[in-house]
Enzyme design. Structure first.
Site, short mmCIF file in Angstrom:
data_model
loop_
_atom_site.label_atom_id
_atom_site.label_comp_id
_atom_site.label_asym_id
_atom_site.label_seq_id
_atom_site.Cartn_x
_atom_site.Cartn_y
_atom_site.Cartn_z
N ASP A 353 -2.15 16.94 46.40
CA ASP A 353 -2.30 15.22 45.69
C ASP A 353 -0.62 14.50 46.04
OD1 ASP A 353 -4.07 13.32 44.59
OD2 ASP A 353 -2.84 14.07 42.49
N GLU A 389 -1.53 14.74 50.96
CA GLU A 389 -1.23 13.14 50.60
C GLU A 389 -0.17 12.65 50.34
OE1 GLU A 389 -3.65 10.52 47.91
OE2 GLU A 389 -2.59 11.60 47.09
#
Length: 713
Positions: A353, A389
């Site tokens: 993330d 990401e």
């Protein structure tokens, strides 16, 4: 209690038998700059016993306590200066979770007592500087000593090559919470995901990996708890070694560890890899006004990025704090955690993330940063699947296409292009051509391959696929933030009516658009990622930020499969994935060259206009709603495991986003003599191929807003 010197490694609590045959647990905590550390043990009634760890080796406080066995609950109190102006926030009144705790027992609540400062101080602008001396132990979870002697000898990792992978993003709880085939007591748990009824769906669908939304122990934010909500997605980690206790059916005194492992084994036995969505960019302790749960009280300055005004946190994540990955102890925490989940918990990869926050050196994103360098040389981590990401919320944080070899990336440019194409909002088809063929403009450098692109149309964050064709605007009122949360850039089209409707024409168009989007995704070069429930029409009623919806809005509705409309969508998805698995031309390991490799002029990739002619440079820049893509199965680079040339069928895909039908002339030799229709998204029935054949040169009618996939012969 008696405390022997013990060892400074490994960090955390490790049960072992000492050289004199006495069983106990070694405790080790890095706390740079601290003046003292107390180990706190709790019995079944919550009574606390304390002991000083007097041994200090390279800033690690450690000790071995005889008689401490698996199942023992514990925490730490760390002594030091209270000087927020210099970033020092030690407060021994606050019981701290061991950063290396491998199991956590209890729920995180956020009463005033768990804050290191006086949360309710009248002058809020200086509240973080006033120390709160109330004991937090009754209000915070405890770590649990876990004994692990599992060598995974009976486990067989699938080791699916990247090019052959199909990823399925799911939430451990949401996937099975309403599944009728999973026993009630197992729904929403690791054991529920391991149940044959859940695994059967994954196998029948044909996916090769599940990407689990965060399963590290996480906490809920105060603003959600005040509104009676919770952090359902779990992007608020506080325990990087502990499987989230709320997903355990078997208990939280260490049983969650074994349950997680059994889930991994069950998925591996079915040929499915397990990828974890991990949040190492920030923690649940938020900013200077956040709670003191673990790292903030262990060594605030050592773990977090601080601003020049050291009271304040550097926030590249939008969550209040950012872990300072340049610091050796932070880098060690992250890499120790990653290796633990691979070697001791059996997982096969990670999706990071806001990975750009991890790639920052002192300030800027740096692809030579310590984090990326350590991963690249680590003998364990460089062998697993690594997905970035590739952005954060800081300056210069958007880094799509910039991560080095070994890494794949979520490709949001693919998402945006496909959404825009099917709502007929692209000015031309250049962007679509790049995205369908593997995004060579982003990834054809440094030895990267087409599978560096994880292609997706939807993800957990945003509209579901059904909502993407049912809503123009977000409808997040249930989140309690006045519909201000969630993106406004949805690139969605509601097909003529906002939300659910009984209009049969609108409903039929929406189903066709769903077929178009899924077909495009699964025919594109790269690694496709589906979101759980999209294959059966899951809806969140227009909520594009359902992070706090731990209810039927956020859970997969298995009752949709009782409706023939949605079962047909599942049948198409399964058939497309099976088609992808059968045909290597759809999952290439190298980029297309676009050049002829034989005397007849046949190229590995060619693009066609509706007139049956190859596209010119001018065609790429002209407004268009139709694109023909020819994939040659005769010119696939590489060889199979036996050293033989890889040969496959050739295909022509015709994508038409216009409202009305278009006449498309099928290209003749050397491309093909005839064509067989394999997929036609204009059809409602999708359980089998249409089986229609056309001669080359034939002008066929492609219905409005549809995809035709034809096998060339």
């Amino acid at each position: 209690m008696p405390v022997r010197p013990g060892r400074p490694t490994p960090l955390g609590a490790r049960f072992r038998v000492g050289p004199d045959g006495v069983a106990g647990t070694n405790f080790a905590l890095w706390a740079g700059g601290a003046e003292g550390v107390e180990l706190c043990l709790f019995d079944e009634r919550g009574r606390e016993s304390r002991a000083r760890l007097t041994e200090l080796t390279h800033e690690i406080w450690h000790g071995f306590v005889p008689g401490v066995l698996p199942g023992q609950r514990y925490g730490f109190r760390v002594h030091g200066r209270w000087d927020p102006w210099t970033g020092a926030r030690w407060n021994p009144a606050k019981l701290l979770l061991d950063p290396y705790a491998r199991a956590v027992d209890g729920d995180f609540r956020l009463p005033p007592e768990v804050y290191g400062h006086v949360r309710d101080w009248p002058e809020q602008h200086v509240a973080d500087t006033v120390r709160d001396d109330r004991d937090s132990a009754p209000y915070v979870p405890k770590g649990v000593v876990v004994h692990d002697d599992d060598d995974w000898a009976d486990d067989r990792r699938p080791k699916t090559p990247w090019a052959d992978s199909v990823i399925y993003e799911l939430h451990v709880k949401g996937f099975t919470r309403r599944h009728p085939g999973v026993p009630e007591e197992l729904r929403g748990t690791y054991a529920g995901l391991a149940h044959p009824a859940a695994v059967e769906h994954l196998v029948a669908l044909g996916v090769t990996a599940v990407e689990l939304l965060p399963v590290h122990q996480f906490a809920h934010e105060d603003h959600l708890l005040r509104r009676g909500l919770s952090n359902y997605w779990g992007y608020n980690s506080i325990g990087y070694f502990a499987p989230h206790a709320g997903y355990a059916a078997s208990g939280t005194a260490g049983q969650q560890v074994g349950e997680f492992k059994r889930m991994v084994r069950a998925l591996h036995a079915a040929g499915i890899e397990v990828i974890l969505d991990v949040v190492y960019n920030h923690t649940a302790e938020a900013g200077e006004l956040g709670p003191t749960l673990s790292l903030k009280g262990v060594d605030n300055r050592g773990y977090y990025r601080l601003q020049p005004d050291a009271r304040r946190y550097a926030d590249y994540t939008g969550c209040g704090n950012t872990l300072h990955v340049v610091q050796p102890q932070v880098l060690r925490l992250i890499t120790d955690s990653l290796r633990y989940w691979v070697t001791e918990m059996g997982v096969d990869g990670f999706r990071f993330d806001l990975a750009a926050a991890l790639a920052r050196s002192m300030h800027d994103v740096d692809m030579l940063s310590p984090f990326l360098a350590v991963i690249a040389q680590d003998p364990v981590l460089r062998r697993v699947k690594l997905i970035a990401e590739p952005w954060d919320v800081g300056s210069g944080g958007y880094q799509v296409g910039a991560f080095p070899p070994l890494w794949t990336e979520w490709n949001d440019r693919y998402r945006d292009a496909v959404r825009d194409f099917w709502r007929h909002a692209l000015p031309d088809v250049r962007e679509m051509g790049y995205r369908l063929s593997g995004s060579s403009d982003l990834y054809a450098w440094g030895g990267r391959r087409p599978y560096a692109s994880v292609n997706f149309v939807t993800a957990h964050d945003g509209f579901t696929l059904r909502d993407l064709v049912s809503y123009d605007r977000k409808h997040n009122e249930a989140n309690g933030e006045g519909n201000r949360d969630g993106t406004d850039d949805n690139r969605a089209w509601n097909c003529g009516a906002e939300g659910e409707t009984d209009d049969p024409d609108v409903r039929a168009l929406r189903r066709r658009q769903l077929r178009n989007l899924l077909t495009t995704l699964l025919l594109s070069t790269g690694v496709p990622m589906l979101v759980a429930g999209d294959e059966m029409g899951r809806t969140q009623r227009g909520n594009n930020n359902a992070y706090c919806q731990d209810n039927e809005s956020g859970w997969v509705d298995w009752g949709l499969l009782d409706d023939p409309e949605w079962r047909r969508l599942l049948e198409l998805t399964s058939r497309l994935i099976a088609l992808r698995h059968r045909h290597p031309v759809l999952r290439r390991r190298a980029f297309f060259s676009g050049r002829a490799h034989s005397a007849d002029g046949l190229r590995d990739l060619a693009w066609f206009t509706p007139h049956g002619t190859e596209m010119t440079e001018g065609d790429w820049y002209a407004p268009a709603a139709t694109l023909g893509m020819y994939l040659s199965g005769r010119d696939i680079p590489g060889r199979d495991e036996r050293g033989a040339q890889i040969l496959d069928d050739s295909f022509l895909a015709v994508l038409h986003a216009g409202e009305g039908p278009v006449e498309f002339e099928l290209p003749g030799p050397p491309w093909a003599e005839r064509y067989e229709v394999v997929v036609d998204t204009a059809r409602e029935e999708q359980d089998r191929a249409p089986g229609v054949e056309h001669r080359a040169g034939t002008r066929i009618t492609v219905p409005g807003r549809s995809v035709l996939l034809l096998r060339a012969g």
